[in-house]
Write a protein that holds these residues in place. Structure first.
Motif, PDB file in Angstrom:
ATOM      1  N   GLU A 193      -0.813 -14.699  -4.740  1.00 54.20           N
ATOM      2  CA  GLU A 193       0.067 -14.869  -5.898  1.00 54.20           C
ATOM      3  C   GLU A 193       0.363 -13.538  -6.584  1.00 54.20           C
ATOM      4  OE1 GLU A 193      -2.039 -17.854  -8.130  1.00 54.20           O
ATOM      5  OE2 GLU A 193      -1.420 -19.454  -6.755  1.00 54.20           O
ATOM      6  N   VAL A 194      -0.640 -12.681  -6.699  1.00 55.04           N
ATOM      7  CA  VAL A 194      -0.426 -11.371  -7.321  1.00 55.04           C
ATOM      8  C   VAL A 194       0.461 -10.499  -6.427  1.00 55.04           C
ATOM      9  CG1 VAL A 194      -1.561  -9.229  -8.077  1.00 55.04           C
ATOM     10  CG2 VAL A 194      -2.536 -11.442  -8.691  1.00 55.04           C
ATOM     11  N   MET A 195       0.255 -10.585  -5.115  1.00 55.81           N
ATOM     12  CA  MET A 195       1.116  -9.840  -4.192  1.00 55.81           C
ATOM     13  C   MET A 195       2.578 -10.269  -4.342  1.00 55.81           C
ATOM     14  SD  MET A 195      -0.880  -9.499  -0.623  1.00 55.81           S
ATOM     15  CE  MET A 195      -2.622  -9.777  -0.687  1.00 55.81           C
TER      16      MET A 195
ATOM     17  N   ASP B  18      13.091  -6.581   3.805  1.00 54.22           N
ATOM     18  CA  ASP B  18      11.630  -6.511   3.653  1.00 54.22           C
ATOM     19  C   ASP B  18      11.145  -7.511   2.612  1.00 54.22           C
ATOM     20  OD1 ASP B  18      11.253  -4.584   5.589  1.00 54.22           O
ATOM     21  OD2 ASP B  18      11.231  -2.909   4.165  1.00 54.22           O
ATOM     22  N   PHE B  19      11.887  -7.620   1.528  1.00 55.12           N
ATOM     23  CA  PHE B  19      11.511  -8.549   0.463  1.00 55.12           C
ATOM     24  C   PHE B  19      11.476  -9.986   0.974  1.00 55.12           C
ATOM     25  CE2 PHE B  19      12.964 -11.432  -2.969  1.00 55.12           C
ATOM     26  CZ  PHE B  19      11.862 -11.330  -3.806  1.00 55.12           C
ATOM     27  N   MET B  20      12.523 -10.395   1.671  1.00 53.74           N
ATOM     28  CA  MET B  20      12.591 -11.777   2.159  1.00 53.74           C
ATOM     29  C   MET B  20      11.511 -12.067   3.198  1.00 53.74           C
ATOM     30  SD  MET B  20      16.649 -12.669   2.259  1.00 53.74           S
ATOM     31  CE  MET B  20      17.187 -11.183   3.069  1.00 53.74           C
TER      32      MET B  20
ATOM     33  N   ASP C 120       8.035  -8.985  -6.244  1.00 53.85           N
ATOM     34  CA  ASP C 120       9.170  -9.240  -7.136  1.00 53.85           C
ATOM     35  C   ASP C 120       9.517  -7.996  -7.942  1.00 53.85           C
ATOM     36  OD1 ASP C 120       9.333 -11.876  -6.255  1.00 53.85           O
ATOM     37  OD2 ASP C 120       8.220 -12.687  -7.965  1.00 53.85           O
ATOM     38  N   HIS C 121       8.495  -7.324  -8.453  1.00 53.78           N
ATOM     39  CA  HIS C 121       8.720  -6.118  -9.255  1.00 53.78           C
ATOM     40  C   HIS C 121       9.334  -5.000  -8.416  1.00 53.78           C
ATOM     41  CE1 HIS C 121       5.400  -7.721 -12.060  1.00 53.78           C
ATOM     42  NE2 HIS C 121       6.584  -8.020 -12.560  1.00 53.78           N
TER      43      HIS C 121
ATOM     44  N   LYS D  74       0.815  -1.203   0.000  1.00 54.60           N
ATOM     45  CA  LYS D  74       0.000   0.000   0.000  1.00 54.60           C
ATOM     46  C   LYS D  74       0.860   1.269   0.000  1.00 54.60           C
ATOM     47  CE  LYS D  74      -3.763   1.826   2.844  1.00 54.60           C
ATOM     48  NZ  LYS D  74      -4.526   1.520   4.055  1.00 54.60           N
ATOM     49  N   LYS D  75       2.040   1.206   0.623  1.00 56.68           N
ATOM     50  CA  LYS D  75       2.955   2.351   0.640  1.00 56.68           C
ATOM     51  C   LYS D  75       3.354   2.760  -0.774  1.00 56.68           C
ATOM     52  CE  LYS D  75       5.117   1.336   5.070  1.00 56.68           C
ATOM     53  NZ  LYS D  75       6.367   0.907   5.740  1.00 56.68           N
ATOM     54  N   PHE D  76       3.290   1.823  -1.703  1.00 61.67           N
ATOM     55  CA  PHE D  76       3.665   2.086  -3.094  1.00 61.67           C
ATOM     56  C   PHE D  76       2.441   2.215  -4.004  1.00 61.67           C
ATOM     57  CE2 PHE D  76       7.188  -0.087  -1.057  1.00 61.67           C
ATOM     58  CZ  PHE D  76       8.235   0.783  -1.348  1.00 61.67           C
TER      59      PHE D  76
END
Length: 68
Positions: A28-30, A47-49, A35-36, A12-14
Motif C-alpha cells: 500500500e505504501v509503495m 512504468d506507472f501502469m 502515485d507521487h 529504489k532508483k528514486f
C-alpha cells in the motif's frame, strides 16, 4: 515489470525504500509512492501502469491469504 521486486527496484532508483513490517502495508505504501512519482512526472505512464498492476495483483493475493 512483472514482480514486486521489480517495483521495489523502480522505487529504489528514486531513493525510496519501503519497509513497514507487514507485506500488505508495504504494498500500500509503495502504491502511494508510485502515485507521487507519477504526479511529479518523473516516471513514464507505461512504468506507472505496469507497477500499479503488479501492486494490485500482489495486494489481492495478500487479502486472500488473510481471509483464509
Amino acid at each position: 515489470m512483472k514482480t514486486l521486486y521489480d517495483v521495489q527496484q523502480l522505487l529504489k532508483k528514486f531513493g525510496i525504500y519501503v519497509y513497514v513490517g507487514k507485506r500488505i502495508w508495504d504494498i500500500e505504501v509503495m502504491a502511494l509512492e508510485l502515485d507521487h512519482l507519477h504526479e511529479a512526472r518523473v516516471i513514464t505512464d507505461q512504468d506507472f501502469m505496469q507497477a500499479k498492476l503488479v501492486l494490485n495483483h500482489e495486494h489481492r493475493i495478500e487479502v486472500q491469504k488473510t481471509n483464509e
